[in-house]
Design an enzyme around this catalytic site. Structure first.
Site, PDB file in Angstrom:
ATOM      1  N   ARG A   1      -1.087   7.217  10.169  1.00 45.42           N
ATOM      2  CA  ARG A   1      -1.899   5.991  10.064  1.00 45.42           C
ATOM      3  C   ARG A   1      -2.475   5.427  11.365  1.00 45.42           C
ATOM      4  NH1 ARG A   1       1.292   2.240   6.528  1.00 45.42           N
ATOM      5  NH2 ARG A   1       0.864   3.669   4.973  1.00 45.42           N
TER       6      ARG A   1
ATOM      7  N   ARG B   1       2.269  -5.004  11.072  1.00 49.21           N
ATOM      8  CA  ARG B   1       1.446  -3.907  10.911  1.00 49.21           C
ATOM      9  C   ARG B   1       0.132  -4.425  11.140  1.00 49.21           C
ATOM     10  NH1 ARG B   1       3.979   0.000   5.970  1.00 49.21           N
ATOM     11  NH2 ARG B   1       6.035  -0.006   6.588  1.00 49.21           N
TER      12      ARG B   1
ATOM     13  N   LYS C   1       9.045  -4.327   6.630  1.00 49.24           N
ATOM     14  CA  LYS C   1       7.659  -4.522   7.184  1.00 49.24           C
ATOM     15  C   LYS C   1       7.192  -5.677   7.179  1.00 49.24           C
ATOM     16  CE  LYS C   1       6.095  -3.128   2.765  1.00 49.24           C
ATOM     17  NZ  LYS C   1       5.259  -1.741   1.989  1.00 49.24           N
TER      18      LYS C   1
ATOM     19  N   LYS D   1       3.354  -7.988   7.093  1.00 46.69           N
ATOM     20  CA  LYS D   1       1.899  -7.905   7.097  1.00 46.69           C
ATOM     21  C   LYS D   1       1.090  -9.449   7.426  1.00 46.69           C
ATOM     22  CE  LYS D   1       2.113  -4.141   4.101  1.00 46.69           C
ATOM     23  NZ  LYS D   1       2.020  -3.613   2.655  1.00 46.69           N
TER      24      LYS D   1
ATOM     25  N   CYS E   1      -3.972   3.526  -4.953  1.00 48.66           N
ATOM     26  CA  CYS E   1      -3.366   4.146  -3.885  1.00 48.66           C
ATOM     27  C   CYS E   1      -3.412   5.530  -3.992  1.00 48.66           C
ATOM     28  CB  CYS E   1      -1.725   3.645  -4.017  1.00 48.66           C
ATOM     29  SG  CYS E   1      -0.862   4.436  -5.240  1.00 48.66           S
TER      30      CYS E   1
ATOM     31  N   CYS F   1       2.386  11.377  -2.044  1.00 51.45           N
ATOM     32  CA  CYS F   1       3.399  10.158  -1.663  1.00 51.45           C
ATOM     33  C   CYS F   1       4.709  10.555  -2.558  1.00 51.45           C
ATOM     34  CB  CYS F   1       2.818   9.097  -2.177  1.00 51.45           C
ATOM     35  SG  CYS F   1       3.816   7.576  -2.121  1.00 51.45           S
TER      36      CYS F   1
ATOM     37  N   CYS G   1       3.257   3.748  -8.232  1.00 53.77           N
ATOM     38  CA  CYS G   1       4.581   3.302  -8.236  1.00 53.77           C
ATOM     39  C   CYS G   1       4.504   1.629  -8.046  1.00 53.77           C
ATOM     40  CB  CYS G   1       5.382   3.998  -7.268  1.00 53.77           C
ATOM     41  SG  CYS G   1       5.282   3.117  -5.483  1.00 53.77           S
TER      42      CYS G   1
ATOM     43  N   CYS H   1       0.934  -0.760  -2.941  1.00 53.48           N
ATOM     44  CA  CYS H   1      -0.046  -0.718  -1.907  1.00 53.48           C
ATOM     45  C   CYS H   1      -1.266  -1.023  -2.226  1.00 53.48           C
ATOM     46  CB  CYS H   1       0.023   0.926  -1.333  1.00 53.48           C
ATOM     47  SG  CYS H   1       1.573   1.644  -0.718  1.00 53.48           S
TER      48      CYS H   1
END
Length: 580
Positions: free
Chosen positions: A81, A150, A224, A226, A445, A451, A490, A494
């Protein structure tokens, strides 16, 4: 308000926390692992450490069983990424990403919902060269993943307001200011000179900053983090889904500051009602010059009080919900040494993209392209990847990745407009106006086959589902009606499914939980309507609701508002009510 005395979450730190503290600031054993050519993969702990460097190990699940029968290891590959603050890249950078996708990747580029590039299919022994070439064009993969801040998002449309360029500069400054300071990335990937930190972390949980990582400390964040910046009236970056959000406030066409939101997040875990998506709450106003300080101090609060024992409870939203919003605001003010001002009025109208041509105040042009699920690839219908490559060769402006997985060819010089339009026509690149609006308002996603978390299809299936809904939409007169539809394989969120007016979250192969009722402008969560259903049940469920909406909606009423008014689901204004 009385200051609450809150202690950090106790309990034994998870194995990931131990890995971070023993990694010597993200070095670990990655050099040795990358040199091991006996296997194309790496250990789970090394893979977790790789996330800080911008990569996840994956394998092709379509061939997993066959390879297992042949007693071969999984078809290991890596997703890379690339950090692009606000989604902006130059034509030179676009061409380099394109070249790397062809040479080392799967032959396609993925535009993510966080306005970043993703390359899939990179083999372990090609990682270093790929990352080096990404850095050669002034991009980086550092902190694209991992337990740090991120890629910072911001409204990508340069036509939307005169302050956009200023807002984008703040997204760049936030990304730079909040990036990890460890020299490990340059040592491992760019052959930088090895630096003696002189401050190696001990084998205990030290949270305070230090000389190497003055903000993060040796164990970084619990999970994470954001950040996104929205410019009203568009909420295209879904500011309420961010851990920390900034809403630009303009007066007389000038940027005067930002309303601050905290505590958003989309992920959850099936079957655990203690996990849920959450909306950020507005807590006050700051000037542009104050946003770096607000972001840094917010991150240090999460560093010190986030759950480091159970990762699924570690996101910032749970820290705030556990201790209370009043506690957080007071803690923030204490660390800042000054107080946020009262929030200022603003209004959101939508969270979608503006397709087609638009003109900037400076006389330059932009063209917003519809990109199916953010996948830049050549198909029988459109030579999208080839066409964009040819456009990049002559383009003197920029490329802007949107939070809805689309692409803007930005700041097109007037003399170049005709030629770029000709190239788009030649290669079948369009704004999607020939498609139903539902498709243009869709997000999905990656999910299967790469994934490892995916329970069901998303990118490969959502277009098929929409195609089967098209006759219904046409028949009832909704072909041109924007309805936000989202699908993920899932519950990690995302594709921000909890903010879709219609959304699907994978439960098992071919089965999804179906949600309805999110706000069109991203200010309300969706609600579970049907559980664990397949395609036939999805279509049978949606057809009558769409027909009902077409016949009984009020003037200007959006689909999410209609299903709540009509009693299909209840409104969800807070994530703590998501499962009730």
């Amino acid at each position: 308000m009385t200051k609450q005395k809150v202690q950090p979450v106790g309990g034994t730190p998870s194995d990931v926390e131990q890995l971070k503290i023993e990694s010597n600031y993200l070095r670990g054993s990655l050099v040795e692992t990358l040199a091991n050519r006996v296997t194309g993969g790496m250990s789970d702990l090394d893979n977790r450490l790789m996330k800080f460097h911008g990569s996840y190990m994956q394998d092709d699940r379509d061939v997993r069983n066959e390879r297992q029968k042949q007693k071969l290891e999984p078809s290991y590959q890596f997703m890379l990424r690339v950090v692009t603050p606000g989604g902006v890249s130059t034509p030179e950078q676009w061409l380099e990403i394109d070249k790397l996708a062809q040479k080392y990747g799967s032959g396609s580029i993925r535009l993510t919902t966080r306005q970043a590039f993703q390359l899939h299919g990179v083999l372990k022994w090609n990682l270093k060269q790929t990352i080096r070439q990404i850095n050669d064009v002034m991009l980086t993969t550092l902190a694209a993943c991992g337990d740090v801040n991120r890629n910072v998002m911001c409204t990508p449309n340069p036509e939307q307001s005169e302050v956009h360029a200023e807002v984008h500069r703040w997204s760049e400054q936030l990304t730079k200011h909040l990036a990890p300071k460890t020299p490990a990335y340059h040592e491992i990937w760019l052959d930088g000179e090895k630096v003696d930190t002189g401050d190696k972390p001990k084998a205990e949980m030290g949270l305070a900053g230090n000389a190497v990582e003055p903000m993060y400390g040796p164990v970084y964040l619990p999970r994470k983090f954001k950040i996104g910046i929205a410019v009203p009236p568009s909420n295209d970056i879904d500011v309420y889904s961010q851990d920390l959000g900034y809403i630009a406030i303009m007066e007389k066409g000038k940027l005067v500051g930002f309303n601050v939101t905290v505590g958003g997040g989309m992920g959850m875990t099936h079957g655990d009602n203690n996990t849920y998506p959450q909306l950020g709450k507005v807590i006050g106003f700051c000037t542009p010059e104050q946003i770096l300080d607000v972001a840094e101090k917010t991150i240090t609060i999460q560093r010190d009080y986030g759950n480091r024992s159970v990762r699924k409870y570690a996101r910032f939203k749970y820290t705030i919900d556990r201790h209370g919003l009043d506690w957080f605001v007071e803690e923030l003010h204490e660390r800042l040494g000054w107080q946020l001002a009262p929030s200022r009025p603003f209004h959101f109208e939508s969270n979608g993209d503006r397709y087609g041509w638009s003109k900037n105040k400076n006389g330059k042009w932009n063209f917003a392209i519809y990109v199916n699920s953010g996948r830049i690839i050549d198909t029988d219908e459109s030579k999208l990847m080839t066409g964009l490559r040819e456009i990049a060769k002559i383009h003197t402006g920029d490329f802007r990745l949107t939070a809805n997985q689309n692409l803007i060819i930005g700041n097109v010089a007037a003399p170049k407009k005709k030629k770029i339009a000709e190239l788009m026509a030649q290669y079948g690149i369009t704004d999607g106006s020939e498609l139903v609006a539902l498709r243009r308002s869709s997000i999905s996603c990656v999910a299967l086959p790469t994934c490892g978390l995916a329970m069901a299809e998303a990118e490969r299936y959502l277009p098929t589902l929409i195609e089967k809904l098209e006759p219904v939409l046409t028949e009832v007169g909704l072909r041109d009606e924007e309805i936000n539809i989202r699908m993920t394989g899932c519950p990690n969120g995302c594709g921000r499914p909890a903010l879709g007016e219609v959304s699907f979250i994978g439960k098992s192969p071919g089965k999804y939980n179906m949600y309805l009722g999110a706000g069109f402008s991203g200010d309300r969560l969706s609600k579970l309507y049907r559980e664990n259903i397949g395609e036939t049940e999805i279509l049978d469920t949606l057809r009558p609701i769409l027909s009902h909406y077409a016949s009984d909606r009020e003037h200007g009423e959006h689909f999410g508002d209609f299903v709540i008014r009509s009693g299909y689901v209840k409104a969800v204004a807070d994530g703590t009510d998501f499962h009730s």
